[in-house]
Design an enzyme around this catalytic site. Structure first.
Site, PDB file in Angstrom:
ATOM      1  N   ARG A  30       0.836  -1.216   0.000  1.00 18.69           N
ATOM      2  CA  ARG A  30       0.000   0.000   0.000  1.00 18.69           C
ATOM      3  C   ARG A  30       0.866   1.259   0.000  1.00 18.69           C
ATOM      4  NH1 ARG A  30      -0.508   4.641   2.823  1.00 18.69           N
ATOM      5  NH2 ARG A  30      -0.054   3.499   4.731  1.00 18.69           N
ATOM      6  N   ASP A  31       1.519   1.548   1.111  1.00 16.09           N
ATOM      7  CA  ASP A  31       2.335   2.770   1.189  1.00 16.09           C
ATOM      8  C   ASP A  31       3.477   2.679   0.179  1.00 16.09           C
ATOM      9  OD1 ASP A  31       3.356   5.187   2.144  1.00 16.09           O
ATOM     10  OD2 ASP A  31       3.222   4.613   4.246  1.00 16.09           O
ATOM     11  N   HIS A 223       4.969   4.410  12.771  1.00 17.74           N
ATOM     12  CA  HIS A 223       5.014   4.373  11.297  1.00 17.74           C
ATOM     13  C   HIS A 223       6.022   5.432  10.856  1.00 17.74           C
ATOM     14  CE1 HIS A 223       2.818   3.985   7.310  1.00 17.74           C
ATOM     15  NE2 HIS A 223       3.388   5.170   7.143  1.00 17.74           N
ATOM     16  N   HIS A 225       8.767   7.028   8.302  1.00 16.92           N
ATOM     17  CA  HIS A 225       9.433   7.132   7.001  1.00 16.92           C
ATOM     18  C   HIS A 225      10.890   7.494   7.272  1.00 16.92           C
ATOM     19  CE1 HIS A 225       6.010   6.721   4.138  1.00 16.92           C
ATOM     20  NE2 HIS A 225       5.325   6.927   5.257  1.00 16.92           N
ATOM     21  N   CYS A 256       4.383   9.391   0.088  1.00 20.02           N
ATOM     22  CA  CYS A 256       2.997   9.841   0.015  1.00 20.02           C
ATOM     23  C   CYS A 256       2.882  10.827  -1.132  1.00 20.02           C
ATOM     24  CB  CYS A 256       2.571  10.490   1.330  1.00 20.02           C
ATOM     25  SG  CYS A 256       0.864  11.072   1.252  1.00 20.02           S
ATOM     26  N   ASN A 265       9.342   4.121   3.561  1.00 24.42           N
ATOM     27  CA  ASN A 265       9.152   3.713   4.960  1.00 24.42           C
ATOM     28  C   ASN A 265      10.419   3.058   5.491  1.00 24.42           C
ATOM     29  OD1 ASN A 265       6.299   3.424   3.603  1.00 24.42           O
ATOM     30  ND2 ASN A 265       5.952   3.612   5.799  1.00 24.42           N
TER      31      ASN A 265
HETATM   32  P1  HMG Z   1     -13.040  14.446  -2.789  1.00 22.86           P
HETATM   33  O1  HMG Z   1     -12.670  14.760  -4.219  1.00 22.86           O
HETATM   34  O2  HMG Z   1     -13.223  15.613  -1.867  1.00 22.86           O
HETATM   35  O3  HMG Z   1     -14.301  13.483  -2.728  1.00 22.86           O
HETATM   36  O4  HMG Z   1     -11.907  13.523  -2.227  1.00 22.86           O
HETATM   37  P2  HMG Z   1     -15.851  13.781  -2.682  1.00 22.86           P
HETATM   38  O5  HMG Z   1     -16.381  13.213  -1.440  1.00 22.86           O
HETATM   39  O6  HMG Z   1     -16.112  15.246  -2.996  1.00 22.86           O
HETATM   40  O7  HMG Z   1     -16.391  12.916  -3.917  1.00 22.86           O
HETATM   41  C1  HMG Z   1     -16.096  13.275  -5.275  1.00 22.86           C
HETATM   42  C2  HMG Z   1     -16.329  12.055  -6.151  1.00 22.86           C
HETATM   43  O8  HMG Z   1     -15.397  11.037  -5.804  1.00 22.86           O
HETATM   44  C3  HMG Z   1     -17.716  11.417  -6.004  1.00 22.86           C
HETATM   45  O9  HMG Z   1     -18.047  10.906  -7.288  1.00 22.86           O
HETATM   46  C4  HMG Z   1     -17.479  10.264  -5.074  1.00 22.86           C
HETATM   47  O10 HMG Z   1     -18.378   9.176  -5.244  1.00 22.86           O
HETATM   48  C5  HMG Z   1     -16.082   9.841  -5.499  1.00 22.86           C
HETATM   49  P3  HMG Z   1     -19.150  11.635  -8.214  1.00 22.86           P
HETATM   50  O11 HMG Z   1     -20.390  11.663  -7.360  1.00 22.86           O
HETATM   51  O12 HMG Z   1     -18.566  12.994  -8.455  1.00 22.86           O
HETATM   52  O13 HMG Z   1     -19.177  10.762  -9.410  1.00 22.86           O
HETATM   53  N1  HMG Z   1     -15.375   9.188  -4.382  1.00 22.86           N
HETATM   54  C6  HMG Z   1     -14.819   7.977  -4.408  1.00 22.86           C
HETATM   55  N2  HMG Z   1     -14.708   7.058  -5.380  1.00 22.86           N
HETATM   56  C7  HMG Z   1     -14.087   5.890  -5.032  1.00 22.86           C
HETATM   57  N3  HMG Z   1     -13.590   5.624  -3.816  1.00 22.86           N
HETATM   58  C8  HMG Z   1     -13.672   6.535  -2.830  1.00 22.86           C
HETATM   59  C9  HMG Z   1     -14.305   7.761  -3.116  1.00 22.86           C
HETATM   60  N4  HMG Z   1     -14.553   8.865  -2.379  1.00 22.86           N
HETATM   61  C10 HMG Z   1     -15.205   9.717  -3.143  1.00 22.86           C
HETATM   62  N5  HMG Z   1     -13.201   6.263  -1.622  1.00 22.86           N
HETATM   63  C11 HMG Z   1     -11.093  11.838  -0.710  1.00 22.86           C
HETATM   64  C12 HMG Z   1     -11.892  13.148  -0.864  1.00 22.86           C
HETATM   65  C13 HMG Z   1     -10.912  11.599   0.766  1.00 22.86           C
HETATM   66  C14 HMG Z   1     -11.888  10.725  -1.358  1.00 22.86           C
HETATM   67  C15 HMG Z   1      -9.735  12.035  -1.443  1.00 22.86           C
HETATM   68  O14 HMG Z   1      -9.119  13.151  -0.912  1.00 22.86           O
HETATM   69  C16 HMG Z   1      -8.843  10.833  -1.317  1.00 22.86           C
HETATM   70  O15 HMG Z   1      -9.118   9.781  -1.892  1.00 22.86           O
HETATM   71  N6  HMG Z   1      -7.718  10.988  -0.600  1.00 22.86           N
HETATM   72  C17 HMG Z   1      -6.798   9.882  -0.337  1.00 22.86           C
HETATM   73  C18 HMG Z   1      -5.358  10.321  -0.474  1.00 22.86           C
HETATM   74  C19 HMG Z   1      -4.447   9.161  -0.160  1.00 22.86           C
HETATM   75  O16 HMG Z   1      -4.774   8.020  -0.397  1.00 22.86           O
HETATM   76  N7  HMG Z   1      -3.245   9.476   0.366  1.00 22.86           N
HETATM   77  C20 HMG Z   1      -2.276   8.470   0.713  1.00 22.86           C
HETATM   78  C21 HMG Z   1      -2.671   7.630   1.907  1.00 22.86           C
HETATM   79  S1  HMG Z   1      -2.366   8.428   3.459  1.00 22.86           S
HETATM   80  C22 HMG Z   1      -0.682   8.115   3.772  1.00 22.86           C
HETATM   81  O17 HMG Z   1       0.011   7.632   2.920  1.00 22.86           O
HETATM   82  C23 HMG Z   1      -0.153   8.391   5.144  1.00 22.86           C
HETATM   83  C24 HMG Z   1       0.071   7.113   5.975  1.00 22.86           C
HETATM   84  O18 HMG Z   1       0.959   6.233   5.299  1.00 22.86           O
HETATM   85  C25 HMG Z   1       0.637   7.464   7.350  1.00 22.86           C
HETATM   86  C26 HMG Z   1       1.843   8.400   7.285  1.00 22.86           C
HETATM   87  O19 HMG Z   1       2.839   8.080   6.604  1.00 22.86           O
HETATM   88  O20 HMG Z   1       1.765   9.443   7.943  1.00 22.86           O
HETATM   89  C27 HMG Z   1      -1.258   6.375   6.183  1.00 22.86           C
HETATM   90 MG    MG Z   2       3.132   6.382   5.322  1.00 18.09          MG
END
Ligand code: HMG
Ligand code: MG
Length: 314
Positions: A30-31, A223, A225, A256, A265
């Site tokens: 994933r990450d 966690h 990095h 990220c 990581n």
């Molecule tokens: P948004 O654009 O604000 O979403 O994104 P929305 O709620 O306004 O929806 C817009 C459209 O997207 C809608 O479709 C929803 O259905 C669709 P429409 O009605 O326009 O056709 N939609 C989705 N489709 C599929 N799957 C979904 C989904 N959600 C909405 N889940 C959102 C907001 C949170 C979805 C977006 O910002 C997002 O996906 N962000 C994720 C970013 C990410 O994955 N970052 C990396 C992971 S975090 C990380 O790596 C840190 C970690 O490792 C810890 C660390 O290191 O600190 C965990």
């Molecule tokens: Mg991470």
């Protein structure tokens, strides 16, 4: 003669201030893969997960049900999970940010999910298109419904030490955000050093701050990095405080897409080498991990950043 043939690392008797056993929470699929410039083919991801299970890892964070436009590298989550040979005794948690993500996880028959919040306003906006406050309004009903579905929900908290837009992050702020996730029903909180700037003294201070707020180490994971080369030192500091779940990624993959300064990581192999030397149990097969990460590096076309992989694969 190789280090392994020479009996290295020397396996010491575990010191009392370390946990007897550590759960390695493998985040490589994933990450590790969410930040690749070219999306890794699903067949390669499946083989990666298979090899990691064969190497004895029992928690494999498989993918994310995030918006496919936000993280196109993981847009194949449904296909991946429908084709994955889910092994008995292995957990395959996935990230879900919102109700839509949870629907997708339910449809895929997932039983372990993770929500992911930010301790800072800037990263909440960039990573979740949300304000700091609104992210909890998004997660709380997701956690409640996931629990009603019988799922275990982990809570990630990003930017727990330093943030590339806001600088040093106040531990009280991190504790307040962490409490929101735990109070919502997360069983564990993973403290993320998203951009890899933390140092061990900060880890001590943050674990102490959680303890003062009534959150013991049993509820915490770490966690790290490795951007500034501190991930292993920070991990040792956390272990000495009694934390016994450590997130890492095979070969040190990771980053990220919404925090450009984030690099890989903590490498699982580097963690395992240290745990072996310290006499802490973990259940992973280091040689199988090194072979896996060497294979993965060939798939990605660049060497693994893990020091242990490069030393043992050479
Ligand atoms: P948004 O654009 O604000 O979403 O994104 P929305 O709620 O306004 O929806 C817009 C459209 O997207 C809608 O479709 C929803 O259905 C669709 P429409 O009605 O326009 O056709 N939609 C989705 N489709 C599929 N799957 C979904 C989904 N959600 C909405 N889940 C959102 C907001 C949170 C979805 C977006 O910002 C997002 O996906 N962000 C994720 C970013 C990410 O994955 N970052 C990396 C992971 S975090 C990380 O790596 C840190 C970690 O490792 C810890 C660390 O290191 O600190 C965990
Ligand atoms: Mg991470």
């Amino acid at each position: 003669m190789s280090a392994r043939e020479l009996g290295l690392p020397e396996r010491l008797t575990r010191h009392d201030d370390l946990p007897p056993e550590v759960t390695i929470w493998e985040v490589g699929p994933r990450d590790g893969l969410q930040n690749e410039a070219d999306t890794v083919p699903v067949d390669v991801k499946l083989e990666f997960l298979d090899r990691l299970a064969n190497a004895g890892l029992t928690t494999l964070e498989a993918t994310s049900f995030v918006h496919p436009k936000w993280v196109p590298q993981l847009a194949d989550a449904e296909e991946l999970l429908s084709r994955l040979d889910r092994r008995a005794g292995v957990r395959y948690p996935v990230l879900v940010p919102n109700a839509r993500g949870l629907d997708r996880a339910v449809d895929a028959g997932i039983v372990d999910v993770a929500v992911f919040a930010s301790a800072t306003e800037s990263f909440a906006r960039r990573n979740l298109n949300s304000t700091y406050g609104d992210q909890f309004a998004m997660f709380e009903p997701v956690v409640a419904r996931a629990r009603d579905e019988g799922m275990a929900v982990r809570g990630y908290l990003s930017m727990c030490f330093g943030d590339p837009w806001e600088g040093v992050v106040d531990p009280d702020r991190v504790v307040a955000a962490g409490r929101r996730l735990l109070d919502a029903g997360c069983w564990q909180l993973s403290l993320g050093d998203t951009v890899g700037v933390a140092t061990p003294g900060q880890v001590d201070r943050l674990v102490d701050a959680f303890a003062a707020a009534g959150v013991g180490v049993d509820a915490l994971a770490v966690h790290f990095h490795d951007t500034y080369g501190q991930a292993l030192s920070n991990t040792l500091a956390a272990l000495r405080r009694g934390v016994s779940t450590v997130d890492s990624s095979a070969g040190g993959l990771g980053g990220c897409p919404y925090a450009e300064s984030a690099t890989g990581n903590l490498a699982t192999e580097d963690l395992v080498w240290m745990l072996d030397g310290l006499g802490v149990q973990h259940g992973a097969d280091l040689d199988a991990l090194v072979i896996t990460s060497t294979w993965m590096a060939e798939q990605l076309g660049r060497p693994s950043p893990s020091r242990v992989v490069s030393a043992l694969a050479g």
